[in-house]
Design a protein around this motif. Structure first.
Motif, PDB file in Angstrom:
ATOM      1  N   LEU A  29      -3.393   9.096  -2.182  1.00  0.00           N
ATOM      2  CA  LEU A  29      -3.184   8.208  -3.326  1.00  0.00           C
ATOM      3  C   LEU A  29      -4.116   7.002  -3.349  1.00  0.00           C
ATOM      4  CD1 LEU A  29       0.721   8.253  -3.551  1.00  0.00           C
ATOM      5  CD2 LEU A  29      -0.882   9.186  -5.218  1.00  0.00           C
ATOM      6  N   LEU A  30      -4.704   6.697  -2.214  1.00  0.00           N
ATOM      7  CA  LEU A  30      -5.586   5.532  -2.161  1.00  0.00           C
ATOM      8  C   LEU A  30      -7.041   5.966  -2.080  1.00  0.00           C
ATOM      9  CD1 LEU A  30      -3.641   3.314   0.423  1.00  0.00           C
ATOM     10  CD2 LEU A  30      -3.734   3.030  -2.051  1.00  0.00           C
ATOM     11  N   PRO A  31      -7.956   5.086  -2.469  1.00  0.00           N
ATOM     12  CA  PRO A  31      -9.378   5.393  -2.262  1.00  0.00           C
ATOM     13  C   PRO A  31      -9.695   5.404  -0.774  1.00  0.00           C
ATOM     14  CG  PRO A  31      -9.065   3.169  -3.133  1.00  0.00           C
ATOM     15  CD  PRO A  31      -7.741   3.849  -3.206  1.00  0.00           C
ATOM     16  N   GLN A  32     -10.872   5.890  -0.435  1.00  0.00           N
ATOM     17  CA  GLN A  32     -11.289   5.981   0.981  1.00  0.00           C
ATOM     18  C   GLN A  32     -11.061   4.683   1.742  1.00  0.00           C
ATOM     19  OE1 GLN A  32     -14.322   7.766   2.919  1.00  0.00           O
ATOM     20  NE2 GLN A  32     -13.022   9.554   2.584  1.00  0.00           N
ATOM     21  N   LYS A  33     -11.512   3.594   1.123  1.00  0.00           N
ATOM     22  CA  LYS A  33     -11.338   2.297   1.769  1.00  0.00           C
ATOM     23  C   LYS A  33     -10.268   1.519   1.011  1.00  0.00           C
ATOM     24  CE  LYS A  33     -16.217   2.167   3.046  1.00  0.00           C
ATOM     25  NZ  LYS A  33     -17.506   1.453   2.856  1.00  0.00           N
ATOM     26  N   PHE A  34      -9.366   0.932   1.761  1.00  0.00           N
ATOM     27  CA  PHE A  34      -8.262   0.227   1.112  1.00  0.00           C
ATOM     28  C   PHE A  34      -7.843  -0.938   1.992  1.00  0.00           C
ATOM     29  CE2 PHE A  34      -6.935   3.659   3.814  1.00  0.00           C
ATOM     30  CZ  PHE A  34      -5.996   3.088   4.626  1.00  0.00           C
ATOM     31  N   THR A  35      -7.090  -1.858   1.419  1.00  0.00           N
ATOM     32  CA  THR A  35      -6.624  -3.007   2.192  1.00  0.00           C
ATOM     33  C   THR A  35      -5.182  -2.798   2.624  1.00  0.00           C
ATOM     34  OG1 THR A  35      -5.721  -4.201   0.306  1.00  0.00           O
ATOM     35  CG2 THR A  35      -8.071  -4.486   0.754  1.00  0.00           C
ATOM     36  N   MET A  36      -4.773  -3.591   3.586  1.00  0.00           N
ATOM     37  CA  MET A  36      -3.415  -3.478   4.097  1.00  0.00           C
ATOM     38  C   MET A  36      -2.376  -3.800   3.015  1.00  0.00           C
ATOM     39  SD  MET A  36      -1.941  -2.390   6.718  1.00  0.00           S
ATOM     40  CE  MET A  36      -3.152  -2.324   8.028  1.00  0.00           C
ATOM     41  N   PRO A  37      -2.579  -4.853   2.211  1.00  0.00           N
ATOM     42  CA  PRO A  37      -1.608  -5.118   1.138  1.00  0.00           C
ATOM     43  C   PRO A  37      -1.495  -3.956   0.151  1.00  0.00           C
ATOM     44  CG  PRO A  37      -3.034  -7.009   1.460  1.00  0.00           C
ATOM     45  CD  PRO A  37      -3.571  -5.930   2.328  1.00  0.00           C
ATOM     46  N   GLU A  38      -2.601  -3.267  -0.109  1.00  0.00           N
ATOM     47  CA  GLU A  38      -2.542  -2.119  -1.016  1.00  0.00           C
ATOM     48  C   GLU A  38      -1.674  -1.012  -0.434  1.00  0.00           C
ATOM     49  OE1 GLU A  38      -6.991  -2.816  -2.962  1.00  0.00           O
ATOM     50  OE2 GLU A  38      -6.671  -1.198  -1.514  1.00  0.00           O
ATOM     51  N   LEU A  39      -1.917  -0.696   0.819  1.00  0.00           N
ATOM     52  CA  LEU A  39      -1.126   0.347   1.466  1.00  0.00           C
ATOM     53  C   LEU A  39       0.353  -0.016   1.472  1.00  0.00           C
ATOM     54  CD1 LEU A  39      -1.083   3.007   3.038  1.00  0.00           C
ATOM     55  CD2 LEU A  39      -1.463   1.709   5.126  1.00  0.00           C
ATOM     56  N   GLN A  40       0.614  -1.299   1.735  1.00  0.00           N
ATOM     57  CA  GLN A  40       2.012  -1.736   1.766  1.00  0.00           C
ATOM     58  C   GLN A  40       2.672  -1.608   0.400  1.00  0.00           C
ATOM     59  OE1 GLN A  40       2.675  -5.658   3.369  1.00  0.00           O
ATOM     60  NE2 GLN A  40       4.745  -5.736   2.500  1.00  0.00           N
ATOM     61  N   LYS A  41       1.948  -2.035  -0.632  1.00  0.00           N
ATOM     62  CA  LYS A  41       2.481  -1.921  -2.001  1.00  0.00           C
ATOM     63  C   LYS A  41       2.816  -0.462  -2.335  1.00  0.00           C
ATOM     64  CE  LYS A  41       3.280  -5.495  -4.504  1.00  0.00           C
ATOM     65  NZ  LYS A  41       4.728  -5.703  -4.607  1.00  0.00           N
ATOM     66  N   LEU A  42       1.959   0.432  -1.877  1.00  0.00           N
ATOM     67  CA  LEU A  42       2.195   1.852  -2.112  1.00  0.00           C
ATOM     68  C   LEU A  42       3.540   2.276  -1.528  1.00  0.00           C
ATOM     69  CD1 LEU A  42       1.394   4.680  -2.958  1.00  0.00           C
ATOM     70  CD2 LEU A  42       0.019   4.866  -0.889  1.00  0.00           C
ATOM     71  N   TYR A  43       3.763   1.917  -0.280  1.00  0.00           N
ATOM     72  CA  TYR A  43       5.039   2.240   0.347  1.00  0.00           C
ATOM     73  C   TYR A  43       6.198   1.578  -0.403  1.00  0.00           C
ATOM     74  CZ  TYR A  43       3.537   4.946   4.369  1.00  0.00           C
ATOM     75  OH  TYR A  43       3.063   5.954   5.173  1.00  0.00           O
ATOM     76  N   GLU A  44       5.984   0.326  -0.788  1.00  0.00           N
ATOM     77  CA  GLU A  44       7.071  -0.402  -1.445  1.00  0.00           C
ATOM     78  C   GLU A  44       7.453   0.229  -2.783  1.00  0.00           C
ATOM     79  OE1 GLU A  44       6.639  -4.951   0.300  1.00  0.00           O
ATOM     80  OE2 GLU A  44       5.684  -4.449  -1.595  1.00  0.00           O
ATOM     81  N   THR A  45       6.451   0.663  -3.543  1.00  0.00           N
ATOM     82  CA  THR A  45       6.791   1.226  -4.855  1.00  0.00           C
ATOM     83  C   THR A  45       7.439   2.594  -4.720  1.00  0.00           C
ATOM     84  OG1 THR A  45       4.507   1.989  -5.082  1.00  0.00           O
ATOM     85  CG2 THR A  45       5.082  -0.028  -6.208  1.00  0.00           C
ATOM     86  N   ILE A  46       7.003   3.359  -3.748  1.00  0.00           N
ATOM     87  CA  ILE A  46       7.646   4.664  -3.559  1.00  0.00           C
ATOM     88  C   ILE A  46       9.083   4.485  -3.084  1.00  0.00           C
ATOM     89  CG2 ILE A  46       7.655   6.782  -2.173  1.00  0.00           C
ATOM     90  CD1 ILE A  46       4.632   6.741  -2.246  1.00  0.00           C
ATOM     91  N   LEU A  47       9.270   3.563  -2.163  1.00  0.00           N
ATOM     92  CA  LEU A  47      10.610   3.368  -1.614  1.00  0.00           C
ATOM     93  C   LEU A  47      11.494   2.547  -2.548  1.00  0.00           C
ATOM     94  CD1 LEU A  47       9.586   2.625   2.066  1.00  0.00           C
ATOM     95  CD2 LEU A  47      10.904   4.593   1.271  1.00  0.00           C
ATOM     96  N   GLY A  48      10.851   1.784  -3.422  1.00  0.00           N
ATOM     97  CA  GLY A  48      11.631   0.942  -4.319  1.00  0.00           C
ATOM     98  C   GLY A  48      12.247  -0.264  -3.634  1.00  0.00           C
ATOM     99  N   LYS A  49      11.602  -0.747  -2.582  1.00  0.00           N
ATOM    100  CA  LYS A  49      12.105  -1.965  -1.929  1.00  0.00           C
ATOM    101  C   LYS A  49      10.979  -2.709  -1.215  1.00  0.00           C
ATOM    102  CE  LYS A  49      13.558   0.224   2.428  1.00  0.00           C
ATOM    103  NZ  LYS A  49      14.713   0.607   3.246  1.00  0.00           N
TER     104      LYS A  49
END
Lengths: 257, 257
Positions: free
Chosen positions: B183-203
């Motif tokens: 779901l993310l581009p090759q290079k990504f930041t830690m906040p981006e990865l975290q947001k991804l988890y947060e939106t999937i989990l809904g929390k």
DNA sequence: TTTCATTGCGTCGTTATGACACAATAATAC
DNA sequence: GTATTATTGTGTCATAACGACGCAATGAAA
């Protein structure tokens, strides 16, 4: 409720009332003598075992069709079941397979009969209480028996693959599915519950740590009875607090195994 | 590779080359601007959005049919996808729906046309890199757009239910599926990865604890670059060590979220 | 009565987790 | 060019969870 159809009826007139190209197969799990078992059918005129399966009536919900098959094979009316995968490779439907089997049974099938079409099958797995099941063969089988998961080598068509997928799914859903309540009798001992987890996971767990963890969830209550008759110290009996159990499973049990 | 058929061709001659009563629908997930999105089609002559879907050729593997649909809607050839459920209630196929829509499009359909049969649909979800997708409407739609998961109210037929089921499945499989890499581009930041988890989990998750945990898995490596241009301190870029990532997912990431 | 495998209940050190503090930094405002 | 500000990088600390293990209690069999 419809009566079970004979093979001949199914072959000859099935196209009129069954969905075309669609079937379902059930992986029925039970737990007995510390072994995880699956209910299999020994097929007529062939030295193979197969998963119980069936077709779907044209106006029937697939889920209900699965319930129907489950009822016919086990005698149970209230069963926990989950659809887990659809198997849709064209290569899985080999015409030779069926026409040969049917010929041995004295049934002639024309080349364009619906039963020789390509079939997609929907896989369901079920969790049942071993003790309450009365295995019942269907029209195309001569026996219906429980088999230890880890002793099964080959099955009819792609049924081994279906079984493996069911087991993989069960492992992945372990923390979301009431395995304990559905696979064990009302009252059970801690070693029994542990063995259940161990056989599904395929690995050993520490006895004392398992007990601490499972009790910390808070949905298992200890009864005042013990299971006498074993060769050694009598273990306590436990049972589930179903409300708490259900609630915990909705969130998914926390942590891995 | 087959060209896409016109609606008329599909309606008139589809019964000749498509599996009867069987379709598939795709929930295509993407991640953009800190939102989890789904690719939807705006239907011709109706104020509704629908999931991209299609039919299965008589000799086609269902999985390949899904890949074909995905390619046609996104332009992508190599897509991560998982079959997650079959939707088989008879009530989901309402004849009025289709015949009305087609009439508005100037296409007449006879009552016994195959398209008006009861349909079973196989649900697939896909994880794609938002940036590389070129949304493309199909013959029966006028637009193809990304929509924020949490903004979607109603969809065509039972597609909202299908979407919800996909999201539930994704949550349950979070520790077994390469969401980050797909779901993310090759290079990504830690906040981006975290947001991804947060939106999937809904929390929400704690920023610092998330970083500690995700790094402890050992499959994410920090690059020497930072992402400049943001309004504040430039965060480091990361990328996946794919070998280690794959290995870790096979076992399932340990622990819950 | 002794033996023995199993069960119940604990300990101990390590690791993981949740909550939070503080300094560093890059764009923007002044 | 300096101050401001929101965000990021790093670390601490108390607590909870986890893995490994010890030992006494028990109940059937020897």
């Amino acid at each position: 409720m419809k009566r079970e159809l004979s093979i001949k009826e199914t072959i000859q007139r099935g196209a009129n009332f069954f969905m075309p190209s669609l079937s379902l197969d059930c992986v029925i799990f039970g737990f007995h003598e510390n072994e995880l078992k699956v209910l299999l059918l020994k097929m007529k005129n062939a030295d193979t075992w197969a998963l119980p399966g069936g077709f779907i009536y044209k106006e029937e919900d697939i889920e209900n069709a699965a319930i129907r098959v489950l009822r016919e094979r086990t005698g149970l009316h209230d069963i926990f079941l989950r659809q887990f995968h659809v198997f849709g490779q064209p290569s899985r439907s080999e015409k030779k397979f069926h026409s040969n089997l049917l010929r041995k049974d004295g049934i002639k099938v024309s080349k364009d009969n619906w039963i020789l079409q390509r079939f997609i099958t929907v896989g369901y797995y079920a969790l049942v209480d071993f003790a309450t099941v009365t295995p019942e063969p269907d029209q195309s089988s001569v026996a219906c028996e429980w088999k230890d998961i880890y002793s099964i080598q080959d099955l009819f068509m792609d049924h081994k693959h279906i079984l493996d997928t069911a087991l993989y799914t069960l492992r992945m859903q372990l923390n979301y599915v009431p395995i304990g309540h559905k696979l064990l009798p009302q009252k059970f001992t801690m070693p029994e519950l542990q063995k259940l987890y161990e056989t599904i996971l395929g690995k050993k767990l520490d006895r004392r740590n398992f007990q601490r963890r499972i009790l910390s969830f808070g949905f298992i209550k200890r009864l005042k009875e013990t299971r006498k008759g074993g060769a050694h110290k009598a273990p306590f009996l436990y049972s589930f607090d179903l409300k708490k159990y259900k609630k915990a499973l909705e969130q998914g049990l926390q942590g891995g195994w």
